[in-house]
Design a protein around this motif. Structure first.
Motif, PDB file in Angstrom:
ATOM      1  N   SER A   1      -7.656  -4.147   1.328  1.00 35.14           N
ATOM      2  CA  SER A   1      -7.830  -2.727   1.021  1.00 35.14           C
ATOM      3  C   SER A   1      -8.729  -2.062   2.059  1.00 35.14           C
ATOM      4  O   SER A   1      -8.400  -0.987   2.594  1.00 35.14           O
ATOM      5  CB  SER A   1      -8.415  -2.550  -0.384  1.00 35.14           C
ATOM      6  OG  SER A   1      -7.495  -2.955  -1.373  1.00 35.14           O
ATOM      7  N   ASP A   2      -9.865  -2.686   2.367  1.00 38.94           N
ATOM      8  CA  ASP A   2     -10.759  -2.130   3.395  1.00 38.94           C
ATOM      9  C   ASP A   2     -10.084  -2.123   4.759  1.00 38.94           C
ATOM     10  O   ASP A   2     -10.258  -1.181   5.546  1.00 38.94           O
ATOM     11  CB  ASP A   2     -12.048  -2.951   3.459  1.00 38.94           C
ATOM     12  CG  ASP A   2     -12.981  -2.676   2.294  1.00 38.94           C
ATOM     13  OD1 ASP A   2     -12.813  -1.621   1.641  1.00 38.94           O
ATOM     14  OD2 ASP A   2     -13.864  -3.511   2.025  1.00 38.94           O
TER      15      ASP A   2
ATOM     16  N   SER B   1      -3.520   3.960   0.162  1.00 38.42           N
ATOM     17  CA  SER B   1      -4.124   3.513  -1.090  1.00 38.42           C
ATOM     18  C   SER B   1      -4.661   2.097  -0.955  1.00 38.42           C
ATOM     19  O   SER B   1      -4.254   1.358  -0.048  1.00 38.42           O
ATOM     20  CB  SER B   1      -3.088   3.559  -2.212  1.00 38.42           C
ATOM     21  OG  SER B   1      -2.116   2.542  -2.022  1.00 38.42           O
ATOM     22  N   PRO B   2      -5.570   1.685  -1.838  1.00 37.35           N
ATOM     23  CA  PRO B   2      -5.933   0.264  -1.901  1.00 37.35           C
ATOM     24  C   PRO B   2      -4.691  -0.587  -2.158  1.00 37.35           C
ATOM     25  O   PRO B   2      -3.735  -0.139  -2.784  1.00 37.35           O
ATOM     26  CB  PRO B   2      -6.916   0.211  -3.077  1.00 37.35           C
ATOM     27  CG  PRO B   2      -7.475   1.595  -3.177  1.00 37.35           C
ATOM     28  CD  PRO B   2      -6.363   2.508  -2.772  1.00 37.35           C
ATOM     29  N   THR B   3      -4.706  -1.787  -1.678  1.00 35.87           N
ATOM     30  CA  THR B   3      -3.519  -2.638  -1.750  1.00 35.87           C
ATOM     31  C   THR B   3      -3.343  -3.241  -3.140  1.00 35.87           C
ATOM     32  O   THR B   3      -4.306  -3.435  -3.883  1.00 35.87           O
ATOM     33  CB  THR B   3      -3.604  -3.766  -0.715  1.00 35.87           C
ATOM     34  OG1 THR B   3      -4.799  -4.525  -0.940  1.00 35.87           O
ATOM     35  CG2 THR B   3      -3.618  -3.199   0.684  1.00 35.87           C
ATOM     36  N   LYS B   4      -2.090  -3.530  -3.456  1.00 35.43           N
ATOM     37  CA  LYS B   4      -1.715  -4.190  -4.694  1.00 35.43           C
ATOM     38  C   LYS B   4      -0.800  -5.375  -4.350  1.00 35.43           C
ATOM     39  O   LYS B   4      -0.226  -5.426  -3.254  1.00 35.43           O
ATOM     40  CB  LYS B   4      -0.989  -3.219  -5.628  1.00 35.43           C
ATOM     41  CG  LYS B   4      -1.867  -2.092  -6.153  1.00 35.43           C
ATOM     42  CD  LYS B   4      -2.976  -2.615  -7.040  1.00 35.43           C
ATOM     43  CE  LYS B   4      -3.822  -1.480  -7.608  1.00 35.43           C
ATOM     44  NZ  LYS B   4      -4.920  -2.000  -8.476  1.00 35.43           N
TER      45      LYS B   4
ATOM     46  N   THR C   1       0.839  -1.185   0.000  1.00 37.67           N
ATOM     47  CA  THR C   1       0.000   0.000   0.000  1.00 37.67           C
ATOM     48  C   THR C   1       0.878   1.240   0.000  1.00 37.67           C
ATOM     49  O   THR C   1       2.019   1.214   0.483  1.00 37.67           O
ATOM     50  CB  THR C   1      -0.943   0.019   1.216  1.00 37.67           C
ATOM     51  OG1 THR C   1      -1.785   1.182   1.159  1.00 37.67           O
ATOM     52  CG2 THR C   1      -0.159   0.077   2.508  1.00 37.67           C
TER      53      THR C   1
ATOM     54  N   GLN D   1      -7.417   0.819   4.927  1.00 35.12           N
ATOM     55  CA  GLN D   1      -8.035   2.138   4.954  1.00 35.12           C
ATOM     56  C   GLN D   1      -8.874   2.349   6.208  1.00 35.12           C
ATOM     57  O   GLN D   1      -8.966   3.475   6.708  1.00 35.12           O
ATOM     58  CB  GLN D   1      -8.881   2.322   3.692  1.00 35.12           C
ATOM     59  CG  GLN D   1      -8.038   2.375   2.427  1.00 35.12           C
ATOM     60  CD  GLN D   1      -8.865   2.502   1.164  1.00 35.12           C
ATOM     61  OE1 GLN D   1      -9.961   1.972   1.069  1.00 35.12           O
ATOM     62  NE2 GLN D   1      -8.329   3.204   0.186  1.00 35.12           N
TER      63      GLN D   1
END
Length: 293
Positions: A269-270, A164-167, A150, A273
């Motif tokens: 991602s949730d 940021s949303p994860t990758k 992130t 954040q």
């Protein structure tokens, strides 16, 4: 978190959860009579507290189910429904001001004339099942471990402004920044200074010098007298300004679910954040207390 913060979150997120729950029931093809169906054994406050405990201490669902007197599947479903709510709130920087997107963060830094600091961080996750085509995507090239990545943006005080949303873990930091439009926001937005580490070298020229990375080493051999001393001084000066984002990342990793995530990667991602938004409440309180001293 203080009792006042929890009360505020209950008052804000409770109606939103109830609205979404009713909309989900109404969308089903088979309608039920008003008041029919299963009755909730856990009220929204219990669901919210269970989610917070799970994020803060990575307590297993089995243990939480025993604490709140419900079945494990009930608690798992409750956490899955509540987790996105704090994630969508964004990071609070002052009463009534929240930052939900990277564009809002850049505008906020430009209006206040503050310097932003950016860095990528990895969160260890469970290994993908054997036979999956994307199994190697989550192996970090840096740590050689299964991870997701992130991008974290903090201000000069070390407060986390955005996650940021994860990758997948094999993404490079510079690719992550380009994917989320950082170059476009810096070139077309307000004049703002962003500090970054060597992983973002190359974006400085693309952003007109607004993204600042450590100085390049101009001489590999036969360097002029005192060049090494000057280069080392410049590098340490940049590092001392950029260290604040490392402090912010450390506060994020204090939440056990981000130290090593043992749940599903689809929820990361949730989770990231949501933790960033909840942490922002604590950081505002700490910063206000420090200024009063």
């Amino acid at each position: 978190m203080s009792a006042d913060v929890i009360t505020e979150l209950v008052a804000e997120l409770g109606p939103l959860w109830h609205e979404r729950h009713q909309a989900k029931l109404a969308s089903r093809p088979r309608k039920r009579a008003l008041g029919a169906g299963a009755k909730h054994r856990s009220v929204f406050v219990d669901r919210l507290l269970a989610t917070f405990v799970n994020l803060r201490h990575a307590t297993t669902h089995d243990v939480l189910a025993c604490w709140f007197g419900v079945d494990r599947s009930t608690l798992t479903r409750a956490i899955a429904e509540v987790r996105p709510l704090p994630a969508e709130r964004g990071c609070i920087v002052s009463p009534g001001v929240r930052l939900r997107t990277l564009a809002e963060v850049i505008d906020h830094l430009g209006v206040d004339g503050k310097t932003g600091i950016i860095d990528g961080t990895e969160i260890r996750v469970r290994r993908s099942a054997a036979g999956r085509k994307d199994r190697d995507r989550f192996i970090s090239g840096k740590n050689k471990q299964n991870a997701v990545k992130t991008m974290v943006v903090a201000d000069e005080d070390g407060r986390v402004l955005f996650c940021s949303p994860t990758k997948p873990g094999n993404w490079a930091d510079i690719t992550h920044a380009r994917q989320f439009g950082l170059v476009k926001l810096l070139t077309g937005g307000p004049a703002v200074e962003i500090l970054a580490d060597a992983g973002y070298q190359g974006l400085g020229a693309q952003t007109g010098g607004r993204l600042i990375t450590p100085p390049h080493r101009k001489f590999r051999r036969n360097a002029p007298d005192r060049y090494e001393e000057i280069h080392e001084r410049q590098r340490k000066a940049h590092s001392s300004r950029r260290i604040r984002v490392e402090h912010g990342i450390a506060h994020l990793k204090n939440w056990r679910t981000l130290a090593r995530h043992l749940g599903r990667r689809e929820h990361m991602s949730d989770t990231v954040q949501a933790v960033a938004g909840l942490l922002s409440h604590q950081q505002i309180g700490d910063l206000a207390s420090a200024r009063q001293v």
